[in-house]
Design a protein around this motif. Structure first.
Motif, PDB file in Angstrom:
ATOM      1  N   LYS A  60       0.831  -1.209   0.000  1.00  0.00           N
ATOM      2  CA  LYS A  60       0.000   0.000   0.000  1.00  0.00           C
ATOM      3  C   LYS A  60       0.867   1.261   0.000  1.00  0.00           C
ATOM      4  CE  LYS A  60      -4.285  -1.522   0.136  1.00  0.00           C
ATOM      5  NZ  LYS A  60      -5.304  -1.130  -0.844  1.00  0.00           N
ATOM      6  N   ALA A  61       1.910   1.261   0.826  1.00  0.00           N
ATOM      7  CA  ALA A  61       2.804   2.423   0.884  1.00  0.00           C
ATOM      8  C   ALA A  61       3.536   2.594  -0.442  1.00  0.00           C
ATOM      9  CB  ALA A  61       3.803   2.248   2.021  1.00  0.00           C
ATOM     10  N   GLY A  62       4.040   1.483  -0.992  1.00  0.00           N
ATOM     11  CA  GLY A  62       4.755   1.551  -2.263  1.00  0.00           C
ATOM     12  C   GLY A  62       3.871   2.051  -3.399  1.00  0.00           C
ATOM     13  N   PHE A  63       2.617   1.581  -3.415  1.00  0.00           N
ATOM     14  CA  PHE A  63       1.729   1.980  -4.503  1.00  0.00           C
ATOM     15  C   PHE A  63       1.318   3.461  -4.401  1.00  0.00           C
ATOM     16  CE2 PHE A  63      -2.231   2.020  -7.014  1.00  0.00           C
ATOM     17  CZ  PHE A  63      -1.732   1.450  -8.176  1.00  0.00           C
ATOM     18  N   TYR A  64       1.291   3.975  -3.173  1.00  0.00           N
ATOM     19  CA  TYR A  64       1.016   5.410  -2.994  1.00  0.00           C
ATOM     20  C   TYR A  64       2.099   6.229  -3.707  1.00  0.00           C
ATOM     21  CZ  TYR A  64       1.459   9.923  -0.605  1.00  0.00           C
ATOM     22  OH  TYR A  64       1.623  11.255  -0.324  1.00  0.00           O
TER      23      TYR A  64
END
Length: 530
Positions: free
Chosen positions: A78-82
């Motif tokens: 989730k953090a990476g995709f943000y």
């Protein structure tokens, strides 16, 4: 909690769940809350922002301290995709690298939102040209996704894009057609429109301009009708490229200008804006419009600065960094394997040595017990031999009387019984032979028989005389049984002394009874034949 669409509802729901949670669950819920809250801020502001960045970083820092692999993968993804969504590929890389490492050691069914997690990882790795890894994740995600879900079409579309990037237009076209069918089945109009646009890209690669143009216009019409400005912009950009390729300058300029206007309205679409400006610049240069050229060049210089993190050179650097980290990780993993193998070899060596020591100790113990048994056996043999010698010595000193013979025969029987019991106990072949030889030595020899018979004749002359006169046909074997039993020996004792079975003694007596009939009662003959 993923279904919560506003911050207040999320906070309220989290507070309710925290009341019933354990300490471990409290930590996990706090991480989930921060990730979801960061996503809500991102969607609300529709841009890269400090609030979302801070929440994602806090969640990721905390999730590394707990032993929940599935939650770690979910938070990293989730953090990476943000960061990825806003073209911050360099910042996204560490998160996706960690998630991809962890995905090697967990089954897909254990993942939190498995299909979504695998899909987002696939999107990132396809952007940095790791197409095979992306394809592998997409196939794993398909297995977790219902064909009735709109996400199924997203995954098929992503597979088509990977194969198109690999220049495999046949596979790409197959997946785009499957995407179109899935979107139609699930009434996903926008995904259907995108599938048309992607099929147009396949036709462009084949220079089928007319078919590609028809598909793109259908894509644009559906996107406009459903209010999807971003997809409209992307389709217009593809259509502008098509017109430029086929030499329709006027149409290309108009279409690209429209696409550029929407891309310019979103900070995270600067890459598309730059692509539009580059194409427009080529058009005005060809038209020799110096004023427009100057304006577009200034705009392009500005965009080059803004898109520094998302241009091909930047992505190539990220790819190189990822490949280096992968090599380092593989080297570390290989080193860990070697260390484990070394430890395993050392363990097996120690176990082998210990087993060898145990075997040696068991062997030594066995040899010791064997020596003790042999010593005991030798003692018994000596004891039997000594008793035999004593018994024979007594007979000699007793002047060979019937009483002394009876005692002698009783002792023989006792010794023979003991020897037979020992033979049954002993397993060793050599020891059995020794005992049997000793047992045979206790049997009545011809010499002892003659001495016994002589003693019997001297003490029972009348009985012996009548026995021989009435039964002249008696053999020496018959006499041995008759005379031994006359002294009081039982069938068993007689068999021991003669070295035959008890059954043999009984049968010999039966034959005598049958042969002599009524004459057997002479001199009490019957009493020892019964």
């Amino acid at each position: 909690m993923e279904l919560v669409s506003d911050k207040d509802s999320l906070m309220q729901m989290t507070e309710q769940q925290l009341k019933q949670a354990s300490k471990k669950e409290e930590k996990e819920l706090a991480i989930i809350q921060k990730v979801l809250l960061a996503g809500l801020y991102s969607r609300e502001l529709d841009r890269f922002n400090d609030k979302s960045t801070s929440l994602y970083e806090t969640a990721v820092n905390r999730v590394t301290d707990i032993e929940n692999k599935a939650l770690q993968i979910w938070a990293f993804t989730k953090a990476g995709f943000y960061f990825y969504s806003y073209n911050q590929y360099g910042e996204a890389l560490p998160y996706f690298f960690k998630s991809s490492q962890a995905l090697e050691f967990i089954s897909d069914n254990e993942l939190i939102q498995g299909s979504e997690v695998l899909k987002l990882n696939a999107y990132f790795f396809s952007t940095i040209a790791e197409y095979d890894k992306s394809i592998a994740y997409l196939h794993r995600a398909l297995k977790l996704t219902s064909t009735e879900s709109k996400s199924y079409g997203d995954l098929l579309n992503a597979l088509g894009n990977c194969y198109l990037s690999k220049r495999d237009t046949v596979a790409a076209e197959t997946y785009f057609e499957q995407t179109k069918q899935s979107a139609e089945k699930n009434k996903d109009v926008i995904r259907y429109a995108k599938a048309l646009g992607d099929l147009a890209r396949v036709e462009i690669s084949r220079k089928n301009w007319q078919k590609a143009e028809e598909l793109l216009w259908k894509d644009i019409a559906l996107s406009v009708n459903n209010g999807d400005n971003r997809n409209t912009m992307f389709a217009q950009l593809q259509l502008g490229k098509l017109y430029w390729e086929k030499g329709d300058i006027e149409q290309a300029y108009t279409t690209l200008t429209t696409a550029k206007q929407y891309a310019a309205s979103k900070t995270y679409l600067k890459g598309f804006e730059k692509e539009s400006v580059e194409l427009l610049l080529q058009i005005v240069v060809q038209q020799k419009d110096t004023t427009e050229e100057l304006l577009l060049r200034r705009e392009l210089d500005s965009l080059n600065v803004l898109t520094e993190t998302e241009n091909r050179e930047a992505i190539d650097k990220i790819v190189l960094k990822f490949q280096k980290e992968m090599v380092q990780w593989e080297l570390e993993a290989e080193q860990a394997k070697l260390e484990k193998a070394s430890l395993l070899r050392w363990t097996w060596t120690m176990v082998s040595i210990l087993l060898l020591v145990v075997v040696v100790l068991i062997y030594i113990s066995y040899r010791r017990r064997l020596r003790l048994r042999m010593t005991e056996f030798d003692k018994k043999i000596l004891s039997f031999q000594y008793e035999k010698i004593q018994s024979e010595q007594k007979l000699r000193t007793a002047n060979n009387s019937l009483a002394s013979f009876y005692t002698f025969l009783e002792e023989k029987n006792q010794q023979i019984s003991l020897l037979e019991k020992e033979i049954q106990k002993i397993n060793g072949k050599k020891q059995t032979i020794t005992l049997k030889e000793l047992l045979l030595s206790h049997l009545m020899t011809d010499e002892n028989w003659e001495l016994f018979k002589q003693a019997f004749i001297e003490e029972e002359p009348e009985y012996y005389k009548k026995l021989r006169s009435n039964f002249p046909e008696l053999t020496e074997s018959n006499l041995r049984i008759i005379l031994l039993q006359k002294t009081g020996l039982s069938n068993s004792e007689t068999s021991h002394i003669l070295g035959v079975t008890t059954e043999a003694v009984k049968k010999a007596k039966q034959r005598l009874r049958k042969k002599y009939g009524v004459k057997q009662d002479i001199l009490g003959f019957e009493q020892f034949l019964n």
